[in-house]
Design a protein around this motif. Structure first.
Motif, mmCIF file in Angstrom:
data_model
loop_
_atom_site.group_PDB
_atom_site.id
_atom_site.type_symbol
_atom_site.label_atom_id
_atom_site.label_comp_id
_atom_site.label_asym_id
_atom_site.label_seq_id
_atom_site.Cartn_x
_atom_site.Cartn_y
_atom_site.Cartn_z
ATOM 1 N N TRP A 148 0.869 -1.176 0.000
ATOM 2 C CA TRP A 148 0.000 0.000 0.000
ATOM 3 C C TRP A 148 0.900 1.218 0.000
ATOM 4 C CZ3 TRP A 148 -5.115 -0.065 3.199
ATOM 5 C CH2 TRP A 148 -5.912 1.025 2.871
ATOM 6 N N ASN A 149 1.004 1.878 -1.144
ATOM 7 C CA ASN A 149 1.889 3.020 -1.345
ATOM 8 C C ASN A 149 1.053 4.256 -1.659
ATOM 9 O OD1 ASN A 149 3.315 4.737 -3.686
ATOM 10 N ND2 ASN A 149 4.924 3.977 -2.325
ATOM 11 N N THR A 150 1.138 5.279 -0.841
ATOM 12 C CA THR A 150 0.362 6.518 -0.903
ATOM 13 C C THR A 150 -1.102 6.256 -0.559
ATOM 14 O OG1 THR A 150 -0.448 6.654 -3.201
ATOM 15 C CG2 THR A 150 1.851 7.274 -2.790
ATOM 16 N N SER A 151 -1.859 7.329 -0.450
ATOM 17 C CA SER A 151 -3.282 7.218 -0.104
ATOM 18 C C SER A 151 -4.140 6.758 -1.271
ATOM 19 C CB SER A 151 -3.785 8.577 0.399
ATOM 20 O OG SER A 151 -3.555 9.581 -0.576
ATOM 21 N N VAL A 152 -3.580 6.732 -2.470
ATOM 22 C CA VAL A 152 -4.378 6.420 -3.667
ATOM 23 C C VAL A 152 -4.556 4.906 -3.757
ATOM 24 C CG1 VAL A 152 -4.611 6.739 -6.147
ATOM 25 C CG2 VAL A 152 -3.400 8.451 -4.783
ATOM 26 N N TRP A 153 -5.681 4.406 -3.252
ATOM 27 C CA TRP A 153 -5.853 2.966 -3.170
ATOM 28 C C TRP A 153 -5.848 2.262 -4.531
ATOM 29 C CZ3 TRP A 153 -4.905 -1.261 -1.075
ATOM 30 C CH2 TRP A 153 -5.527 -2.436 -1.514
ATOM 31 N N PRO A 154 -6.544 2.737 -5.569
ATOM 32 C CA PRO A 154 -6.613 1.959 -6.814
ATOM 33 C C PRO A 154 -5.250 1.590 -7.400
ATOM 34 C CG PRO A 154 -8.259 3.675 -6.849
ATOM 35 C CD PRO A 154 -7.402 3.940 -5.642
ATOM 36 N N TYR A 203 0.171 12.307 3.123
ATOM 37 C CA TYR A 203 1.231 12.763 4.021
ATOM 38 C C TYR A 203 1.488 11.656 5.037
ATOM 39 C CZ TYR A 203 4.300 16.241 6.136
ATOM 40 O OH TYR A 203 5.399 16.905 6.599
ATOM 41 N N VAL A 204 2.177 11.969 6.101
ATOM 42 C CA VAL A 204 2.548 10.951 7.080
ATOM 43 C C VAL A 204 1.305 10.186 7.549
ATOM 44 C CG1 VAL A 204 3.714 10.506 9.262
ATOM 45 C CG2 VAL A 204 4.440 12.427 7.832
ATOM 46 N N GLY A 205 1.348 8.868 7.423
ATOM 47 C CA GLY A 205 0.241 8.035 7.885
ATOM 48 C C GLY A 205 -0.809 7.706 6.861
ATOM 49 N N THR A 206 -0.549 8.005 5.569
ATOM 50 C CA THR A 206 -1.502 7.600 4.529
ATOM 51 C C THR A 206 -0.808 6.661 3.547
ATOM 52 O OG1 THR A 206 -0.981 9.571 3.180
ATOM 53 C CG2 THR A 206 -2.816 9.738 4.716
ATOM 54 N N PRO A 207 -0.740 5.388 3.885
ATOM 55 C CA PRO A 207 -1.412 4.702 4.982
ATOM 56 C C PRO A 207 -0.563 4.618 6.245
ATOM 57 C CG PRO A 207 -0.400 3.075 3.580
ATOM 58 C CD PRO A 207 -0.110 4.420 2.945
ATOM 59 N N THR A 208 -1.197 4.108 7.308
ATOM 60 C CA THR A 208 -0.541 3.849 8.585
ATOM 61 C C THR A 208 -0.325 2.344 8.740
ATOM 62 O OG1 THR A 208 -1.534 5.770 9.661
ATOM 63 C CG2 THR A 208 -0.819 3.973 11.094
ATOM 64 N N ILE A 232 -2.487 -2.758 8.108
ATOM 65 C CA ILE A 232 -2.384 -1.442 7.484
ATOM 66 C C ILE A 232 -3.754 -0.781 7.459
ATOM 67 C CG2 ILE A 232 -1.538 -0.181 5.468
ATOM 68 C CD1 ILE A 232 -0.206 -2.850 4.580
ATOM 69 N N SER A 233 -3.808 0.491 7.837
ATOM 70 C CA SER A 233 -5.032 1.293 7.755
ATOM 71 C C SER A 233 -4.786 2.474 6.826
ATOM 72 C CB SER A 233 -5.433 1.828 9.135
ATOM 73 O OG SER A 233 -5.642 0.768 10.051
ATOM 74 N N SER A 234 -5.841 2.920 6.160
ATOM 75 C CA SER A 234 -5.654 3.995 5.189
ATOM 76 C C SER A 234 -5.240 5.302 5.846
ATOM 77 C CB SER A 234 -6.923 4.201 4.369
ATOM 78 O OG SER A 234 -8.020 4.535 5.194
ATOM 79 N N ASN A 344 -13.070 3.336 -0.608
ATOM 80 C CA ASN A 344 -13.694 2.653 0.525
ATOM 81 C C ASN A 344 -12.774 1.605 1.154
ATOM 82 O OD1 ASN A 344 -13.751 0.701 -1.491
ATOM 83 N ND2 ASN A 344 -15.734 -0.131 -0.856
ATOM 84 N N MET A 345 -11.472 1.589 0.767
ATOM 85 C CA MET A 345 -10.548 0.638 1.363
ATOM 86 C C MET A 345 -10.054 1.196 2.699
ATOM 87 S SD MET A 345 -9.084 -2.235 1.435
ATOM 88 C CE MET A 345 -9.497 -2.898 -0.178
ATOM 89 N N VAL A 346 -10.363 0.499 3.778
ATOM 90 C CA VAL A 346 -10.093 0.991 5.118
ATOM 91 C C VAL A 346 -8.865 0.326 5.736
ATOM 92 C CG1 VAL A 346 -11.014 1.065 7.487
ATOM 93 C CG2 VAL A 346 -12.486 1.648 5.543
ATOM 94 N N ALA A 347 -8.732 -0.986 5.570
ATOM 95 C CA ALA A 347 -7.638 -1.683 6.248
ATOM 96 C C ALA A 347 -7.368 -3.033 5.597
ATOM 97 C CB ALA A 347 -7.955 -1.874 7.731
#
Length: 360
Positions: A148-154, A203-208, A232-234, A344-347
């Motif tokens: 999971w790299n960056t907040s961009v889930w797709p 930014y920091v924690g997207t994802p955690t 991992i959480s988003s 909608n991907m949370v974890a």
């Protein structure tokens, strides 16, 4: 940090992949800006992994010696992003090591890199396996993989499939996330431009990445990450997911993510648990992945925040189970656009293994 009531250890949250101004493609992102943000957010650990190619391997003379690279609250790892023709790797260590040797050997054969990794005692983490700079080294080198790299889930769906392929081949590789953020949050919203726009969504924690470590130390974190004791959480306000199992039918959930069990062929009861944040009383959708394929979809109870399923892993073949959690995104006010990018991907959880060969 959160102490687990089930087993001896501590849940620690942080980010394994980010860039400061010591990477030439990073803007407005000094080490102090990153670290102070993480301290305010209550993160437990960070890995600032600047591109080594930007300083010809000399990260020890740049990022590591920066007087801003310090914290009394957050565990700071030593490392860098090995930026090589065959792809990118996050090199991680609890203490300083000779990164110049890693950089100079970046085009060496994989078996020579394996020997060097073992000699230096470093953690080798495969970065963004599906990317324009995709990971092209052998997965036999990898202690963990960034799914999971960056907040961009797709953009991460293919990386998860690559990880599934490795698991299905019999490898036990712990998964992690990494924001890979390059640009600092703007001090004034009016200053948001093309280079700083990323910060409002990543930014920091997207994802955690949440890691269940034996203790609050860098060595324990790396050991737990390697063994897949992580999820991992988003973002840090979303639930932390745990997958546990009762393998002997005694009513105790003694098996957790990263464990490898020799199955009897009988039924095993699994439980999905959501802890920490999230939307109150939400029913989250849980996709159960068994050997790369979707096994079932269940929903967590709004009150207990748990869900259970039963299956009988075969005694004569390897099987793994992991879960994906979908649902409403908890707001991350400090990084306001990240929720929409994660969709909608949370974890995600790491797997529980059955009948694997740990020496593979």
């Amino acid at each position: 940090m959160t102490v687990s009531p089930q087993q001896s250890g501590i849940w620690l949250k942080g980010d394994w992949h980010m860039h400061s101004c010591h990477s030439t493609d990073s803007t407005n992102n000094t080490p102090s800006r990153i670290i102070r943000f993480a301290e305010r957010m209550g993160f437990d650990y960070l890995a600032i992994t600047d591109h080594d190619v930007h300083v010809q391997g000399a990260v020890a003379q740049h990022t590591w010696v920066d007087p801003e690279y310090r914290s009394d609250l957050v565990l700071l790892f030593y490392g860098a992003e090995l930026t090589a023709p065959r792809g990118h790797v996050n090199i991680l260590a609890a203490e300083p090591y000779d990164h110049q040797r890693v950089f100079d050997a970046r085009n060496a054969r994989d078996w020579n890199l394996l020997k060097l990794k073992q000699e230096l005692g470093i953690h080798w983490s495969a970065n963004h396996p599906n990317h324009k700079n995709h990971y092209g080294f052998s997965f036999d080198l990898a202690d963990s993989v960034e799914i999971w790299n960056t907040s961009v889930w797709p953009k991460n769906v293919a990386s998860v499939r690559i990880w599934d392929d490795q698991l299905l081949s019999g490898r036990m590789i712990g998964a992690r996330g990494g924001s890979d953020n390059h640009h600092g949050m703007p001090d004034d919203p009016a200053l948001i431009g093309p280079l700083t726009r990323e910060a409002t969504g990543n930014y920091v924690g997207t994802p955690t990445t949440w890691v269940f470590a034996a203790e609050r130390s860098k060595a324990a974190l790396l050991q737990a990450l390697k063994h897949g004791r992580a999820s991992i959480s988003s973002n840090p306000y979303n639930p932390r997911v745990e997958l546990v199992a009762d393998c002997d039918g005694d009513g105790r959930f003694e098996t957790t993510m990263g464990d490898n069990v020799m199955p009897s062929g009988g039924p095993v009861t699994f439980e999905v648990r959501l802890s920490e944040g999230g939307i109150p009383r939400a029913n989250y959708e849980v996709r159960i992945i068994r050997n790369r394929s979707e096994f079932a979809t269940i929903f967590t109870d709004a009150v207990t925040r748990t869900a259970r399923f039963v299956d009988s892993p075969h005694a004569d073949e390897w099987t793994y189970y992991r879960v994906e959690v979908m649902g409403p995104q908890a707001p991350y006010p400090e990084v306001p656009n990240s929720m929409a990018l994660s969709q909608n991907m949370v974890a995600l959880s790491n797997p529980i293994y059955f009948n694997f060969d740990p020496s593979f």
